[in-house]
Write a protein that holds these residues in place. Structure first.
Motif, PDB file in Angstrom:
ATOM      1  N   THR A  45       0.836  -1.206   0.000  1.00 12.15           N
ATOM      2  CA  THR A  45       0.000   0.000   0.000  1.00 12.15           C
ATOM      3  C   THR A  45       0.873   1.259   0.000  1.00 12.15           C
ATOM      4  OG1 THR A  45      -0.149  -0.268   2.402  1.00 12.15           O
ATOM      5  CG2 THR A  45      -2.016  -1.049   1.085  1.00 12.15           C
ATOM      6  N   TYR A  48       2.323   1.707  -3.485  1.00 13.41           N
ATOM      7  CA  TYR A  48       1.334   2.199  -4.442  1.00 13.41           C
ATOM      8  C   TYR A  48       1.072   3.696  -4.238  1.00 13.41           C
ATOM      9  CZ  TYR A  48      -2.760   2.443  -7.419  1.00 13.41           C
ATOM     10  OH  TYR A  48      -3.634   2.781  -8.410  1.00 13.41           O
ATOM     11  N   PRO A  76      -0.146  -2.201 -10.595  1.00 16.14           N
ATOM     12  CA  PRO A  76      -1.564  -2.463 -10.293  1.00 16.14           C
ATOM     13  C   PRO A  76      -1.920  -2.006  -8.883  1.00 16.14           C
ATOM     14  CG  PRO A  76      -0.294  -4.493 -10.216  1.00 16.14           C
ATOM     15  CD  PRO A  76       0.627  -3.441 -10.750  1.00 16.14           C
ATOM     16  N   PRO A  78      -3.567  -2.081  -5.136  1.00 20.47           N
ATOM     17  CA  PRO A  78      -3.675  -3.184  -4.164  1.00 20.47           C
ATOM     18  C   PRO A  78      -5.092  -3.735  -4.122  1.00 20.47           C
ATOM     19  CG  PRO A  78      -3.515  -1.054  -3.049  1.00 20.47           C
ATOM     20  CD  PRO A  78      -3.259  -0.797  -4.495  1.00 20.47           C
ATOM     21  N   LYS A  79      -5.195  -5.009  -3.765  1.00 22.82           N
ATOM     22  CA  LYS A  79      -6.500  -5.646  -3.664  1.00 22.82           C
ATOM     23  C   LYS A  79      -7.149  -5.267  -2.331  1.00 22.82           C
ATOM     24  CE  LYS A  79      -5.199  -9.567  -6.568  1.00 22.82           C
ATOM     25  NZ  LYS A  79      -5.099 -11.037  -6.667  1.00 22.82           N
ATOM     26  N   TRP A  80      -8.462  -5.523  -2.276  1.00 23.77           N
ATOM     27  CA  TRP A  80      -9.170  -5.188  -1.040  1.00 23.77           C
ATOM     28  C   TRP A  80      -8.572  -5.951   0.140  1.00 23.77           C
ATOM     29  CZ3 TRP A  80     -12.457  -8.231   2.151  1.00 23.77           C
ATOM     30  CH2 TRP A  80     -13.115  -7.494   3.142  1.00 23.77           C
ATOM     31  N   ASP A  82      -5.134  -8.259   0.809  1.00 23.89           N
ATOM     32  CA  ASP A  82      -3.878  -8.821   0.310  1.00 23.89           C
ATOM     33  C   ASP A  82      -3.431  -9.966   1.207  1.00 23.89           C
ATOM     34  OD1 ASP A  82      -3.291  -7.522  -2.031  1.00 23.89           O
ATOM     35  OD2 ASP A  82      -2.371  -5.805  -1.037  1.00 23.89           O
ATOM     36  N   SER A  86      -1.382 -13.328  -3.053  1.00 25.22           N
ATOM     37  CA  SER A  86      -1.235 -12.119  -3.862  1.00 25.22           C
ATOM     38  C   SER A  86       0.106 -11.440  -3.599  1.00 25.22           C
ATOM     39  CB  SER A  86      -2.378 -11.149  -3.582  1.00 25.22           C
ATOM     40  OG  SER A  86      -2.419 -10.793  -2.204  1.00 25.22           O
ATOM     41  N   THR A  87       0.575 -11.493  -2.357  1.00 19.10           N
ATOM     42  CA  THR A  87       1.887 -10.924  -2.025  1.00 19.10           C
ATOM     43  C   THR A  87       2.990 -11.632  -2.789  1.00 19.10           C
ATOM     44  OG1 THR A  87       1.116 -10.358   0.193  1.00 19.10           O
ATOM     45  CG2 THR A  87       3.495 -10.408  -0.146  1.00 19.10           C
ATOM     46  N   ASN A  89       2.631 -13.532  -5.605  1.00 21.18           N
ATOM     47  CA  ASN A  89       2.469 -13.396  -7.056  1.00 21.18           C
ATOM     48  C   ASN A  89       2.872 -12.020  -7.575  1.00 21.18           C
ATOM     49  OD1 ASN A  89       1.500 -15.993  -7.111  1.00 21.18           O
ATOM     50  ND2 ASN A  89      -0.665 -15.407  -7.155  1.00 21.18           N
ATOM     51  N   ARG A  90       2.854 -11.020  -6.705  1.00 19.62           N
ATOM     52  CA  ARG A  90       3.156  -9.652  -7.119  1.00 19.62           C
ATOM     53  C   ARG A  90       4.658  -9.377  -7.211  1.00 19.62           C
ATOM     54  NH1 ARG A  90       0.722  -7.025  -3.021  1.00 19.62           N
ATOM     55  NH2 ARG A  90      -1.375  -6.969  -3.891  1.00 19.62           N
TER      56      ARG A  90
END
Length: 389
Positions: A45, A48, A76, A78-80, A82, A86-87, A89-90
């Motif tokens: 976050t 971003y 991209p 951040p997702k609602w 994380d 997702s951590t 894969n990013r």
């Protein structure tokens, strides 16, 4: 002195923390223009928000006016929520983002916004922890994935080592140790300096001061290779211990045993001895700024020079004597000479045979006897017979 700027940003992996609540932070090794290297931790976050501010500062380069002019890389949102998946894969996207960021024009890559975001903060040096909650879990990127972020397959859990003696650091990039300290190894360098973390401390530690938990020997260490690999000495070193070699810059040697403590066994003619690996370069390899920078550091201490070393293992670490290295090297060199001599003898024999065959007088074809007059008359045509008679 010129302005401070970042030379390189490398994503090492991520850390799963449990205080004040479970969350994830990415680990970045930031290399600065003064040759220092700092480890910083940032949530996605934060990254971003930094990215959004950077785009606002440079609207043309971010493509806000014309998308064709965009040079600032995409990131991209951040997702609602994380989670670990997702951590993980990013990481590829973040590795590419950092590489592109540092290589942007200087007005962007060296601006205060970028420099200040990646500067070391107090919580990087002393992250908030709680002894009542389990320690953070660290996941490293596979080494191959750093070269090709698209090939990231999964995390690597850090190995834990134990300090066998007290170690006093001699520079700000190193980390002091007490005998019995349990450290997590972030990076193992061939130089013999390992990047480690211990609770809220991080820094470079000599590998010789660390021992694995399951036994005295390193399972990753290679066996001796008496055929040897050719290396060039990039920095002179004068032997301090009897089993070390004194070599000059530019000398060509053969490495016969690569040890994880950064002291390799090398062969010069028929003489063997230890030499700091950080002062060697493989024959044919190109010199890089990173290698040159590494050679400015001091060689790590050897285990044989550590006083008051205390191991938790009953057996001591296996060590090959220099006499064994020399004896096996002489055997290999002699067998190589014999093989070369045999090949030479065979070549000489073949050459001699070829020369003898060439010098032999070639056989001349036999001349047939001249046919008699009667034989000619019997075998010739009627016109020929009339001419003869």
């Amino acid at each position: 002195m010129g302005d401070v700027f970042i030379r390189h940003i490398e994503l090492l992996g991520y850390e799963k923390r449990f205080f004040p609540s479970q969350h994830y932070v990415y680990m970045f090794l930031v290399k600065w223009n003064d040759l220092s290297e700092k480890l910083v931790y940032r949530r996605f976050t934060e990254i971003y928000e930094f990215h959004k501010a950077l785009k606002e500062m440079f609207p043309i380069e971010s493509g806000d006016i014309n998308m064709e002019n965009r040079i600032i890389p995409h990131l991209p949102a951040p997702k609602w929520f994380d989670g670990q998946r997702s951590t993980q894969n990013r990481q590829g996207t973040l590795s590419e983002y950092c590489y592109a960021l540092v290589n942007l024009p200087h007005k962007i890559s060296r601006c205060l916004h970028v420099v200040n975001f990646f500067k070391v903060r107090p919580d990087d040096m002393n992250p908030v922890t709680d002894s009542q909650i389990k320690k953070p879990e660290v996941f490293l990127l596979p080494k191959d994935a750093k070269k090709n972020p698209s090939d990231i397959t999964g995390p690597i859990v850090l190995q834990t080592y134990r300090a066998i003696a007290d170690y006093e650091k001699s520079s700000t990039s190193e980390m002091a140790l007490k005998a019995g300290d349990m450290v997590d190894v972030v990076e193992k360098s061939e130089s013999g300096w390992w990047f480690c973390q211990l609770k809220n401390k991080r820094g470079w530690v000599p590998a010789a001061y660390l021992e694995p938990m399951d036994g005295p020997d390193e399972s990753e260490e290679q066996e001796p290779n008496y055929a040897g690999e050719q290396y060039i000495v990039q920095k002179s070193y004068t032997a301090v211990e009897e089993d070390e070699l004194t070599l000059e810059e530019g000398d060509t040697i053969e490495v016969i045993h690569k040890l994880l403590d950064g002291w390799w066994v090398v062969r010069k003619d028929e003489t063997t001895g230890y030499y700091p690996s950080m002062y060697l370069q493989k024959s044919g390899d190109a010199n890089t700024p990173g290698k040159s920078e590494l050679r400015n550091r001091r060689a790590p201490p050897r285990r044989s020079t550590i006083r008051n070393a205390k191991s938790i293992h009953k057996q001591s670490r296996k060590q090959i004597s220099q006499e064994t290295y020399r004896r096996n090297s002489k055997k290999y060199i002699q067998s190589r000479r014999n093989m070369k001599g045999n090949f030479q003898n065979k070549a000489n024999v073949i050459l001699e045979k070829n020369e003898q065959e060439e010098n032999k007088p070639k056989a001349q074809p036999a001349v047939p006897p001249r046919p008699s007059k009667d034989l000619i008359l019997n075998r010739c045509t009627e016109s020929t017979r009339r001419k003869i008679l």
